[in-house]
Design a protein around this motif. Structure first.
Motif, PDB file in Angstrom:
ATOM      1  N   THR A  62      46.515  44.066  40.632  1.00 55.05           N
ATOM      2  CA  THR A  62      45.864  45.237  41.252  1.00 55.05           C
ATOM      3  C   THR A  62      44.346  45.021  41.203  1.00 55.05           C
ATOM      4  O   THR A  62      43.653  45.623  40.369  1.00 55.05           O
ATOM      5  CB  THR A  62      46.246  46.510  40.468  1.00 55.05           C
ATOM      6  N   PHE A  63      43.835  44.200  42.100  1.00 56.91           N
ATOM      7  CA  PHE A  63      42.420  43.799  42.031  1.00 56.91           C
ATOM      8  C   PHE A  63      41.468  44.983  42.089  1.00 56.91           C
ATOM      9  O   PHE A  63      40.501  45.041  41.333  1.00 56.91           O
ATOM     10  CB  PHE A  63      42.107  42.820  43.175  1.00 56.91           C
ATOM     11  N   GLY A  64      41.674  45.932  43.001  1.00 57.55           N
ATOM     12  CA  GLY A  64      40.773  47.096  43.111  1.00 57.55           C
ATOM     13  C   GLY A  64      39.366  46.651  43.460  1.00 57.55           C
ATOM     14  O   GLY A  64      39.099  46.143  44.552  1.00 57.55           O
ATOM     15  N   ARG A  65      38.450  46.793  42.513  1.00 60.73           N
ATOM     16  CA  ARG A  65      37.106  46.252  42.703  1.00 60.73           C
ATOM     17  C   ARG A  65      36.817  45.128  41.704  1.00 60.73           C
ATOM     18  O   ARG A  65      35.690  44.706  41.513  1.00 60.73           O
ATOM     19  CB  ARG A  65      36.037  47.342  42.623  1.00 60.73           C
ATOM     20  N   GLY A  66      37.878  44.680  41.022  1.00 60.26           N
ATOM     21  CA  GLY A  66      37.785  43.427  40.285  1.00 60.26           C
ATOM     22  C   GLY A  66      37.234  43.512  38.872  1.00 60.26           C
ATOM     23  O   GLY A  66      36.874  42.475  38.298  1.00 60.26           O
ATOM     24  N   GLY A  67      37.187  44.701  38.304  1.00 64.96           N
ATOM     25  CA  GLY A  67      36.673  44.808  36.935  1.00 64.96           C
ATOM     26  C   GLY A  67      37.448  43.926  35.964  1.00 64.96           C
ATOM     27  O   GLY A  67      36.856  43.138  35.203  1.00 64.96           O
ATOM     28  N   HIS A  68      38.766  44.012  36.013  1.00 63.00           N
ATOM     29  CA  HIS A  68      39.562  43.189  35.100  1.00 63.00           C
ATOM     30  C   HIS A  68      39.468  41.705  35.479  1.00 63.00           C
ATOM     31  O   HIS A  68      39.304  40.854  34.614  1.00 63.00           O
ATOM     32  CB  HIS A  68      41.032  43.645  35.125  1.00 63.00           C
ATOM     33  N   SER A  69      39.550  41.411  36.781  1.00 61.10           N
ATOM     34  CA  SER A  69      39.504  39.995  37.204  1.00 61.10           C
ATOM     35  C   SER A  69      38.233  39.308  36.720  1.00 61.10           C
ATOM     36  O   SER A  69      38.270  38.173  36.230  1.00 61.10           O
ATOM     37  CB  SER A  69      39.550  39.891  38.737  1.00 61.10           C
TER      38      SER A  69
ATOM     39  N   ALA B 140      36.381  43.110  49.244  1.00 59.73           N
ATOM     40  CA  ALA B 140      35.489  43.123  48.074  1.00 59.73           C
ATOM     41  C   ALA B 140      35.721  41.873  47.218  1.00 59.73           C
ATOM     42  O   ALA B 140      34.784  41.326  46.627  1.00 59.73           O
ATOM     43  CB  ALA B 140      35.716  44.393  47.247  1.00 59.73           C
ATOM     44  N   ALA B 141      36.966  41.412  47.169  1.00 56.24           N
ATOM     45  CA  ALA B 141      37.284  40.237  46.339  1.00 56.24           C
ATOM     46  C   ALA B 141      36.621  38.974  46.880  1.00 56.24           C
ATOM     47  O   ALA B 141      36.356  38.036  46.118  1.00 56.24           O
ATOM     48  CB  ALA B 141      38.797  40.043  46.282  1.00 56.24           C
ATOM     49  N   HIS B 142      36.335  38.967  48.172  1.00 55.57           N
ATOM     50  CA  HIS B 142      35.725  37.755  48.742  1.00 55.57           C
ATOM     51  C   HIS B 142      34.304  37.545  48.224  1.00 55.57           C
ATOM     52  O   HIS B 142      33.734  36.467  48.406  1.00 55.57           O
ATOM     53  CB  HIS B 142      35.788  37.797  50.277  1.00 55.57           C
ATOM     54  N   ALA B 143      33.755  38.554  47.566  1.00 57.17           N
ATOM     55  CA  ALA B 143      32.417  38.374  46.967  1.00 57.17           C
ATOM     56  C   ALA B 143      32.486  37.492  45.718  1.00 57.17           C
ATOM     57  O   ALA B 143      31.453  37.016  45.236  1.00 57.17           O
ATOM     58  CB  ALA B 143      31.827  39.740  46.599  1.00 57.17           C
ATOM     59  N   ILE B 144      33.671  37.261  45.188  1.00 56.82           N
ATOM     60  CA  ILE B 144      33.790  36.411  43.984  1.00 56.82           C
ATOM     61  C   ILE B 144      33.806  34.954  44.419  1.00 56.82           C
ATOM     62  O   ILE B 144      34.747  34.495  45.070  1.00 56.82           O
ATOM     63  CB  ILE B 144      35.062  36.756  43.172  1.00 56.82           C
ATOM     64  N   ASP B 145      32.747  34.271  44.067  1.00 56.40           N
ATOM     65  CA  ASP B 145      32.602  32.878  44.473  1.00 56.40           C
ATOM     66  C   ASP B 145      32.928  32.010  43.251  1.00 56.40           C
ATOM     67  O   ASP B 145      32.047  31.662  42.470  1.00 56.40           O
ATOM     68  CB  ASP B 145      31.151  32.660  44.951  1.00 56.40           C
ATOM     69  N   ASP B 146      34.201  31.723  43.079  1.00 57.62           N
ATOM     70  CA  ASP B 146      34.636  31.000  41.884  1.00 57.62           C
ATOM     71  C   ASP B 146      35.927  30.278  42.248  1.00 57.62           C
ATOM     72  O   ASP B 146      36.907  30.911  42.664  1.00 57.62           O
ATOM     73  CB  ASP B 146      34.882  32.042  40.754  1.00 57.62           C
ATOM     74  N   ASP B 147      35.933  28.976  42.124  1.00 55.99           N
ATOM     75  CA  ASP B 147      37.113  28.187  42.515  1.00 55.99           C
ATOM     76  C   ASP B 147      38.352  28.539  41.696  1.00 55.99           C
ATOM     77  O   ASP B 147      39.472  28.211  42.092  1.00 55.99           O
ATOM     78  CB  ASP B 147      36.841  26.683  42.325  1.00 55.99           C
ATOM     79  N   ARG B 148      38.131  29.162  40.559  1.00 55.87           N
ATOM     80  CA  ARG B 148      39.288  29.483  39.704  1.00 55.87           C
ATOM     81  C   ARG B 148      39.984  30.765  40.154  1.00 55.87           C
ATOM     82  O   ARG B 148      40.989  31.148  39.595  1.00 55.87           O
ATOM     83  CB  ARG B 148      38.825  29.637  38.247  1.00 55.87           C
ATOM     84  N   PHE B 149      39.391  31.429  41.181  1.00 58.82           N
ATOM     85  CA  PHE B 149      39.885  32.740  41.608  1.00 58.82           C
ATOM     86  C   PHE B 149      40.465  32.687  43.012  1.00 58.82           C
ATOM     87  O   PHE B 149      39.916  32.052  43.901  1.00 58.82           O
ATOM     88  CB  PHE B 149      38.710  33.732  41.579  1.00 58.82           C
TER      89      PHE B 149
END
Ligand SMILES: C[S@@+](CC[C@H](N)C(=O)[O-])C[C@H]1O[C@@H](n2cnc3c(N)ncnc32)[C@H](O)[C@@H]1O
Length: 314
Positions: A42-49, A74-83
């Motif tokens: 449940t990504f939501g705005r990614g606090g836990h992720s 909103a998740a596309h703002a996370i620039d991390d290959d592990r995600f």
């Protein structure tokens, strides 16, 4: 505090500690970096992720899910290959390879941006179309469903998912209004109709609270989704993998509690009482609620209950 664009993550440290196996040691600075694969269902705005990512080694992975296209954007703002993020209902965790996941987190319900965006139609506090779909790319809105649903079906939904005493009266009023003036199409029309129908109200609560909750749970098949995801977790979690679920009302928590209890004991076959029992698949690790300080800072956390279990060897 929250505004319409942000979500205050509930039980942030507690959930991530439990997921990574740090056993509720909320602020442990010595937490080792984890190498595993973790699912934020449940990504939501990614606090836990984001917190999980900050605690992972370079080979760790976070696979996130959300059925809401705004959450996925909103998740596309996370620039991390592990995600990675999947636009899908979390019942789709069943498509992950078996025995591949070290921890699965579900932070159930709706996010603050969903509730606080009037056009999404989740709240009686804002005028908007009566939609309430988490995934706006598919399925029927509440308004579309109410335009044809039978009185009995509407009654059952309000009674079973809203635990509303006046379910029958509200359903009848919805159908009568449809016959007289056409179907309800906005949040304020529904809120007003319920207020006119329900003569007593619980202190501090809008009379439409239970009806809105019921329609949201129904239109998103929330309880069925939860049951499917829980069943799938038995296949995808590795032995030793953690299941962490945060619920916000008793209907959800009951399902999680019963699921863990059911799989946390050896199962005997009644038709074959002398056969060896099927070994338990989960071990319950605990139940935790937000601290007073968290509830003070974020009223939405008030009803949260987090349950944690670990997948056993069986
Ligand atoms: C409480 S919010 C999660 C908040 C998140 N933990 C954070 O820190 O930002 C719940 C999210 O789960 C999503 N969701 C709820 N049920 C879902 C389901 N069955 N499948 C996929 N996503 C779901 C909602 O769209 C919402 O974005």
């Amino acid at each position: 505090m929250e505004n319409s664009l942000t979500h205050s993550t509930v039980l942030l440290n507690e959930a991530v500690d439990a997921l990574l196996g740090n056993d509720f040691d909320a602020q442990s600075p010595e937490s080792p970096q984890a190498d595993g694969t973790y699912v934020d269902a449940t990504f939501g705005r990614g606090g836990h992720s984001r917190l999980i990512l900050s605690r992972l080694s370079p080979v760790g992975r976070v696979i996130a899910f959300d059925r809401d296209p705004d959450a996925v954007a909103a998740a596309h703002a996370i620039d991390d290959d592990r995600f990675s993020i999947q636009h899908a209902a979390f019942s789709q965790i069943q498509t992950l390879p078996g025995n591949s996941v070290d921890g699965l987190l579900m932070d159930l319900g709706v996010s603050s941006p969903q509730i606080d965006t009037p056009v999404r139609g989740f709240s009686f506090r804002f005028e908007g179309p009566l939609d309430m779909r988490m995934d706006t790319t598919r399925g029927e809105s509440v308004a579309q469903w109410l335009a044809t649903a039978e009185t009995n079906q509407i009654t059952e939904v309000i009674r079973d998912y809203g635990e509303e005493r006046f379910a029958g009266a509200i359903a009848k009023a919805i159908v009568a209004r449809r016959q007289e003036r056409g179907p309800i199409s906005t949040t304020s029309e529904l809120a007003q109709l319920v207020a006119d129908t329900v003569k007593t109200r619980e202190p501090g609560q809008n009379p439409a609270t239970r009806t809105f909750q019921a329609f949201r749970i129904f239109i998103n098949a929330e309880l069925e989704e939860l049951q499917l995801a829980l069943a799938a977790c038995l296949d995808v979690l590795k032995p030793g993998g953690r299941l962490v679920v945060i619920s916000f009302h008793s209907l959800e928590d009951r399902i999680v509690k019963q699921f863990i209890a059911q799989h946390a004991r050896d199962a005997y076959d009644r038709r074959d009482p002398f056969a060896a029992p099927k070994a338990m698949k989960l071990k319950a690790l605990g139940r935790i609620k937000p601290s007073e300080a968290e509830v003070k800072g974020n009223a939405r956390s008030r009803s949260a209950i987090m349950r944690v279990a670990v997948r056993t060897q069986a």
